[in-house]
Design an enzyme around this catalytic site. Structure first.
Site, PDB file in Angstrom:
ATOM      1  N   ARG A 176      -3.655  17.730  74.353  1.00  0.00           N
ATOM      2  CA  ARG A 176      -4.779  16.930  73.119  1.00  0.00           C
ATOM      3  C   ARG A 176      -3.847  17.239  72.094  1.00  0.00           C
ATOM      4  O   ARG A 176      -4.535  16.592  70.908  1.00  0.00           O
ATOM      5  CB  ARG A 176      -5.599  17.963  72.160  1.00  0.00           C
ATOM      6  CG  ARG A 176      -7.039  17.836  73.386  1.00  0.00           C
ATOM      7  CD  ARG A 176      -8.486  18.367  72.806  1.00  0.00           C
ATOM      8  NE  ARG A 176      -8.447  19.226  72.234  1.00  0.00           N
ATOM      9  CZ  ARG A 176      -9.427  19.261  71.260  1.00  0.00           C
ATOM     10  NH1 ARG A 176     -10.219  19.065  71.310  1.00  0.00           N
ATOM     11  NH2 ARG A 176      -9.668  20.665  70.886  1.00  0.00           N
ATOM     12  N   ASP A 177      -2.678  17.559  71.626  1.00  0.00           N
ATOM     13  CA  ASP A 177      -2.166  17.550  70.360  1.00  0.00           C
ATOM     14  C   ASP A 177      -0.223  16.959  70.756  1.00  0.00           C
ATOM     15  O   ASP A 177       1.257  17.349  70.748  1.00  0.00           O
ATOM     16  CB  ASP A 177      -1.489  18.874  70.122  1.00  0.00           C
ATOM     17  CG  ASP A 177      -1.384  18.382  68.376  1.00  0.00           C
ATOM     18  OD1 ASP A 177      -1.272  18.125  67.978  1.00  0.00           O
ATOM     19  OD2 ASP A 177      -0.551  20.155  67.770  1.00  0.00           O
ATOM     20  N   VAL A 178      -0.604  16.185  71.624  1.00  0.00           N
ATOM     21  CA  VAL A 178       1.219  16.331  72.270  1.00  0.00           C
ATOM     22  C   VAL A 178       1.914  15.786  70.790  1.00  0.00           C
ATOM     23  O   VAL A 178       1.389  13.583  70.425  1.00  0.00           O
ATOM     24  CB  VAL A 178       1.007  14.453  72.749  1.00  0.00           C
ATOM     25  CG1 VAL A 178       2.533  14.046  73.770  1.00  0.00           C
ATOM     26  CG2 VAL A 178       0.540  15.070  74.760  1.00  0.00           C
TER      27      VAL A 178
END
Length: 207
Positions: free
Chosen positions: A50-52
């Site tokens: 969810r935070d690439v």
């Protein structure tokens, strides 16, 4: 009796340091393929990152990468790790469905990987993906642009079925671009030899 946590010491720098300027397409694809392998492994374990984004990727001295910071991750099935009513992440790499209030899934991670590749290639989200001449000016193969464009589709259902499919498409695009690449060095050598042969023939009076 003291409890402690030991963490791996990673030598290297953030991907942000490398992506300060556009890099060659093969290198960009190579880095993102490594990231996709990490995401695919996480997804098999039932975890979405969810935070690439570039600052969550460390490039090791040998060229390998490590995907860091699963602090915003959530289980694919089960309890969400962070408040679902709050959108958390980094603008530019957050999938549109998360901005619309969805908690995010594997398709959202795929969007982040596509945004990373887009950033590495020097394309600006989202306008230049709609402008093929911009990609051509940067020397980016059309097939690679198509793959990136699909991974960044606003609708999750229109992206690749999973990160493994995206990885296969990227490898295919890379092979296609190599096959179509003109061997300019060899071509130049052939021209030089031909010119020398004509000059020699003129010198000895053959022609």
């Amino acid at each position: 009796g003291m409890k402690f946590m030991a963490m791996q010491l990673l030598e290297g720098g953030e991907l942000t340091d490398i992506l300060g300027m556009p890099i060659e397409a093969p290198r960009a694809v190579e880095l993102v393929l490594q990231i996709l392998r990490g995401l695919e492994h996480a997804h098999r374990q039932g975890v979405v990152h969810r935070d690439v984004k570039p600052s969550n990727v460390v490039v090791l001295p040998g060229g390998g990468i490590k995907l860091l910071d699963f602090g915003l991750s959530r289980a694919i099935e089960g309890r969400v790790a962070t408040a679902s009513s709050v959108v958390v992440g980094t603008l530019g790499f957050i999938a549109p469905e998360r901005l619309r209030g969805a908690s995010g899934d594997a398709a959202s991670d795929q969007y982040g990987a596509g945004a990373l590749l887009c950033f590495g290639l020097g394309l600006t989200l989202p306008l230049e993906l709609e402008d093929p001449p911009s990609a051509a000016r940067l020397g980016i193969p059309a097939r690679l642009v198509e793959v990136v464009h699909r991974s960044l589709h606003p609708e999750p259902s229109q992206r690749f079925a999973n990160t493994a499919d995206l990885a296969r498409a990227l490898r295919g695009a890379a092979r296609t671009s190599k096959a179509r690449r003109v061997p300019w060095g060899l071509l130049a050598a052939v021209v030089v030899v031909a010119v020398l042969a004509v000059a020699l023939a003129l010198a000895v009076g053959v022609i």
